[in-house]
Design a protein around this motif. Structure first.
Motif, PDB file in Angstrom:
ATOM      1  N   GLU A 190       0.841  -1.185   0.000  1.00 28.47           N
ATOM      2  CA  GLU A 190       0.000   0.000   0.000  1.00 28.47           C
ATOM      3  C   GLU A 190       0.878   1.239   0.000  1.00 28.47           C
ATOM      4  O   GLU A 190       1.773   1.365   0.842  1.00 28.47           O
ATOM      5  N   THR A 244       0.312   4.983   0.565  1.00 25.96           N
ATOM      6  CA  THR A 244      -0.633   6.014   0.976  1.00 25.96           C
ATOM      7  C   THR A 244      -0.105   7.363   0.515  1.00 25.96           C
ATOM      8  O   THR A 244       1.063   7.696   0.727  1.00 25.96           O
ATOM      9  N   SER A 284     -13.682   5.623   1.461  1.00 25.82           N
ATOM     10  CA  SER A 284     -12.260   5.786   1.764  1.00 25.82           C
ATOM     11  C   SER A 284     -11.981   7.158   2.375  1.00 25.82           C
ATOM     12  O   SER A 284     -12.511   8.170   1.930  1.00 25.82           O
ATOM     13  N   ASN A 307      -6.117   8.545   0.114  1.00 24.96           N
ATOM     14  CA  ASN A 307      -5.698   8.218  -1.249  1.00 24.96           C
ATOM     15  C   ASN A 307      -4.624   7.142  -1.148  1.00 24.96           C
ATOM     16  O   ASN A 307      -3.680   7.282  -0.370  1.00 24.96           O
ATOM     17  N   GLN A 308      -4.776   6.106  -1.952  1.00 25.92           N
ATOM     18  CA  GLN A 308      -3.836   4.999  -1.853  1.00 25.92           C
ATOM     19  C   GLN A 308      -3.731   4.262  -3.181  1.00 25.92           C
ATOM     20  O   GLN A 308      -4.725   4.041  -3.867  1.00 25.92           O
ATOM     21  N   ALA A 332      -2.524   0.605  -4.319  1.00 25.07           N
ATOM     22  CA  ALA A 332      -2.358  -0.632  -3.560  1.00 25.07           C
ATOM     23  C   ALA A 332      -2.473  -1.877  -4.435  1.00 25.07           C
ATOM     24  O   ALA A 332      -3.447  -2.627  -4.333  1.00 25.07           O
ATOM     25  N   TYR A 358     -11.914  -1.003  -3.212  1.00 22.80           N
ATOM     26  CA  TYR A 358     -10.936  -0.448  -4.139  1.00 22.80           C
ATOM     27  C   TYR A 358     -11.549  -0.298  -5.519  1.00 22.80           C
ATOM     28  O   TYR A 358     -12.470  -1.032  -5.886  1.00 22.80           O
TER      29      TYR A 358
END
Length: 195
Positions: free
Chosen positions: A7, A9, A51, A54-55, A57, A177
């Motif tokens: 991940e 971030t 969410s 912001n990621q 992943a 996601y």
């Protein structure tokens, strides 16, 4: 099968179109990567699908460790992540089961990833059977492309990843996601049919 996930971030004001463009330009590079079953290019965007961050992943299902090692150590792709974002922690799990869902031949637009620690007193055989039964149930959903489960024997954590062709049912637990791209060069080697 081996599951792998990291991940990255990103700042709250990060323009996630930067990641979308990155994946559009580079995602095809794993479309024929040896030893890879599936790579789902996943993002979470602040204010969307629940969410708060912001990621970027990506989640991988490997058919063998040789491909995973080539990706991580031999310039097979991970070096680009390190150069762009620094070196993230890479989580790995020993795979239990990957099941082809009802929508296996459609492109996914979303994913759920559910991580659950196994209780210290849990019977490991029962925990594995429960995880596999959950995957079978998820894969039977009309919107599921695949569902897979794995366990990390270091932290005794179970993970279930499911890819969906639309929004996942509200009752399905875990983080949500968006799927930007799906590479699946060894898809058929991972899978067994649902039911």
């Amino acid at each position: 099968m081996y599951a792998m996930h990291y991940e990255i971030t990103l700042p709250a004001d990060y323009d996630m179109n930067t990641i979308r463009n990155r994946v559009a330009e580079r995602g095809h590079m794993t479309d024929a990567f040896g030893g890879l079953g599936v790579k789902a290019y996943l993002i979470r965007e602040r204010g969307k699908a629940g969410s708060t961050l912001n990621q970027y992943a990506p989640f991988y299902l490997w058919n063998d460790t040789a491909g995973m090692n080539r990706f991580l150590w031999e310039g097979g792709g991970f070096q680009g992540i390190v150069e762009s974002f620094g070196r993230p922690v890479v989580q790995t799990w020993s795979g239990l089961l990957c099941v082809r869902g009802e929508a296996a031949f459609t492109f996914p637009v979303s994913a759920t990833r559910d991580r659950v620690p196994l209780a210290r007193e849990a019977d490991l055989a029962n925990a594995a059977r429960d995880a596999m039964a959950e995957v079978e149930q998820l894969a039977a959903h009309r919107s599921a492309l695949i569902s897979a489960c794995a366990i990390d024997p270091r932290s005794w954590e179970r993970v279930v990843l499911t890819l969906w062709i639309d929004n996942p049912p509200a009752a399905v637990p875990g983080e949500r996601y968006e799927v930007l791209h799906l590479s699946r060069p060894g898809f058929d080697e991972l899978l067994r049919e649902a039911g």
